[in-house]
Design a protein around this motif. Structure first.
Motif, PDB file in Angstrom:
ATOM      1  N   ASN A 152       0.580  -0.934  -0.399  1.00 33.24           N
ATOM      2  CA  ASN A 152      -0.142  -0.308  -0.342  1.00 33.24           C
ATOM      3  C   ASN A 152       1.042   1.070  -0.497  1.00 33.24           C
ATOM      4  O   ASN A 152       0.076   2.377  -0.147  1.00 33.24           O
ATOM      5  CB  ASN A 152      -0.945   0.029   1.275  1.00 33.24           C
ATOM      6  CG  ASN A 152      -0.505   0.277   2.715  1.00 33.24           C
ATOM      7  OD1 ASN A 152       1.016   0.077   2.740  1.00 33.24           O
ATOM      8  ND2 ASN A 152      -0.853  -0.024   3.795  1.00 33.24           N
ATOM      9  N   CYS A 185       4.903  -8.595   3.568  1.00 29.35           N
ATOM     10  CA  CYS A 185       3.404  -8.638   2.661  1.00 29.35           C
ATOM     11  C   CYS A 185       4.257 -10.291   1.864  1.00 29.35           C
ATOM     12  O   CYS A 185       2.051 -10.719   1.638  1.00 29.35           O
ATOM     13  CB  CYS A 185       3.710  -7.526   1.661  1.00 29.35           C
ATOM     14  SG  CYS A 185       3.635  -5.617   1.998  1.00 29.35           S
ATOM     15  N   CYS A 191      -5.121  -4.507   0.144  1.00 28.74           N
ATOM     16  CA  CYS A 191      -4.728  -3.616  -0.196  1.00 28.74           C
ATOM     17  C   CYS A 191      -4.642  -2.917  -0.683  1.00 28.74           C
ATOM     18  O   CYS A 191      -6.128  -1.735  -1.668  1.00 28.74           O
ATOM     19  CB  CYS A 191      -3.936  -2.830   0.420  1.00 28.74           C
ATOM     20  SG  CYS A 191      -1.941  -3.313   0.178  1.00 28.74           S
ATOM     21  N   GLN A 241      -4.966   1.081   5.403  1.00 27.85           N
ATOM     22  CA  GLN A 241      -4.800   0.893   6.796  1.00 27.85           C
ATOM     23  C   GLN A 241      -5.752  -0.055   6.951  1.00 27.85           C
ATOM     24  O   GLN A 241      -4.766  -1.049   7.613  1.00 27.85           O
ATOM     25  CB  GLN A 241      -3.887   1.486   7.153  1.00 27.85           C
ATOM     26  CG  GLN A 241      -3.250   2.364   6.434  1.00 27.85           C
ATOM     27  CD  GLN A 241      -2.239   3.216   7.147  1.00 27.85           C
ATOM     28  OE1 GLN A 241      -1.242   3.448   7.921  1.00 27.85           O
ATOM     29  NE2 GLN A 241      -3.237   4.854   7.724  1.00 27.85           N
ATOM     30  N   CYS A 244      -5.313  -3.531   6.439  1.00 32.71           N
ATOM     31  CA  CYS A 244      -3.934  -4.146   6.090  1.00 32.71           C
ATOM     32  C   CYS A 244      -3.976  -6.018   7.897  1.00 32.71           C
ATOM     33  O   CYS A 244      -3.255  -4.910   8.765  1.00 32.71           O
ATOM     34  CB  CYS A 244      -3.138  -3.446   6.048  1.00 32.71           C
ATOM     35  SG  CYS A 244      -1.187  -3.794   6.413  1.00 32.71           S
TER      36      CYS A 244
END
Ligand code: B12
Ligand code: SF4
Ligand code: SF4
Length: 349
Positions: A152, A185, A191, A241, A244
């Motif tokens: 993101n 990630c 995201c 966010q 996430c």
């Protein structure tokens, strides 16, 4: 190279000052970031933003900030990111992104100032920079081993996610560099899929022309195609966010926010004069310090979320259609808001 004792003192000072991560980076130019800035600018992905794009040679060369600079000491200050209190007023409310509810940059600056004092006391020169056009903060934080670049585009700190603001102390102290943090990630793309406007066009790449966090700060007409997606937001956007996983697991995500500034009274934004708006909300980035942009955003948020049956809401918006005859921008957003209220009313019957 300085005695390891200095690093311990910096770590202790950082912890006392409330920073959740601190690290050291070399001051060599951020050549990769410079290239990214230039390429995105050339492709238009910056959406006309200035900031670090204004002069990429400058914003990616920390040595320009302090003559004789040898190191960057980079810190991350956490902010609360859990459930937000209900508005303290009646009537339609505009949502404020969590980083902007209170002035977290002021807290970060005083924390970094405290850490800088340790360096000054050891005879070194320092300059604190944060959220400034002079330095690319995320790149500095990544190089200083504070975290990884999320898909993101945010910098994620292990254990705390992206709910942090970032800043640096540029110093002439020659300090041992920190180790980088590996990517966290993996194959996740929540995201990218969760962004309401599809602004994350590839992992780590935000097209500012679609990003609500930029569009609320950008001058001119708010793009028609993203007006509905704006929802009740008046400043900032937290969506990439909120979805996430590392950010959701962070301690900040469990801290409920109780603040009178979590929400903005949208009808007050339409009513207040320029001075009042700037005295209450002037800490935010508002293009040209022109409060009309706050009214523009408020009109859209009203159209999207206010009670379509409310006569008060309609008359406030209509006032803008009539009395802002010389202000085509606000007039057009007010007309849109009325149409949107009508559509929402029809959808209810
Ligand atoms: C311009 C700007 C914006 C713009 C553009 C954001 C952007 N993504 O570029 C707008 C207005 C949209 C914005 C929004 C936000 N911002 Co802002 N913003 C800045 C500013 C002033 C400059 C950022 C910059 O130079 N971007 C340019 C591009 C090149 O960098 P980048 O997108 O950050 O990309 C980096 C990585 O993603 C990586 N990268 C590039 N390509 C690829 C590819 C892959 C695969 C990967 C993994 C990584 C990667 O390289 C780049 C850096 O080297 C900084 C302050 C500063 N002086 O640095 C704050 C800053 C980045 N913003 C910040 C915040 C808090 C936000 C918001 C969360 C606020 C909000 N809630 O609305 C959103 C997040 C939106 C998002 N997903 O990025 C914080 C970030 C904190 C953090 N943990 O990362 C900063 C650092 C401010 C601060 N000092 O704390 N912001
Ligand atoms: S801030 Fe909002 S609009 Fe911008 S990339 Fe993140 S989710 Fe998308
Ligand atoms: S949502 Fe997934 S891909 Fe996006 S930043 Fe968070 S962990 Fe990375």
């Amino acid at each position: 190279m300085n005695a390891p004792g200095l690093i311990d003192q910096l770590n202790d000072a950082a912890q006392r000052a409330g920073l959740v991560a601190i690290g050291v980076a070399a001051v060599e130019p951020f050549a990769d970031t410079r290239e990214v800035l230039e390429t995105r600018k050339a492709e238009g992905l910056h959406g006309g933003m200035a900031f670090t794009y204004r002069d990429p040679e400058r914003s990616t060369d920390p040595a320009r900030i302090l003559a004789g600079a040898r190191s960057l000491v980079v810190g991350a200050f956490p902010y609360s990111a859990g459930a937000v209190n209900d508005p303290s007023f009646d009537g339609p409310a505009g949502r404020v992104a969590r980083y902007a509810i209170t002035d977290h940059y002021a807290s970060l600056r005083s924390a970094l100032d405290e850490v800088a004092t340790v360096l000054e006391d050891a005879g070194h020169r320092t300059r604190v920079v944060l959220d400034d056009n002079a330095l690319v903060d995320r790149a500095a934080a990544q190089r200083a081993g504070l975290g990884w670049f999320g898909h993101n585009a945010n910098l994620l700190v292990p254990g705390y996610g992206s709910w942090v603001v970032l800043g640096s102390i540029v110093t002439d102290a020659d300090l041992a560099q920190s180790e980088p943090v590996p990517d966290g990630c993996g194959t996740c793309r929540r995201c990218l899929d969760g962004c309401p406007t599809g602004a994350i066009i590839a992992p780590g790449v935000v097209d500012a022309r679609r990003c609500l966090a930029w569009l609320v700060q950008a001058e001119g007409t708010f793009p028609m195609e993203f007006r509905e997606a704006l929802g009740d937001r008046i400043y900032g956007c937290d969506e990439c966010q909120e979805v996430c996983p590392p950010a959701r697991r962070s301690p900040q995500a469990k801290e409920t926010i109780h603040s009178p500034t979590s929400w903005v009274d949208l009808l007050w934004v339409l009513d207040a004069d320029d001075d009042e708006l700037l005295s209450q909300l002037g800490r935010w980035y508002i293009p040209r310090r022109d409060p009309r942009y706050l009214r523009r955003n408020a009109l859209l948020a009203l159209g999207n979320t206010a009670d379509p049956h409310s006569a008060d809401v309609r008359s406030e918006i209509e006032r803008f259609v009539v009395s802002t005859a010389g202000d085509e921008m606000l007039q057009e957003h007010a007309q849109w808001a009325l149409r949107r209220l009508d559509e929402r009313m029809q959808a209810q019957v």
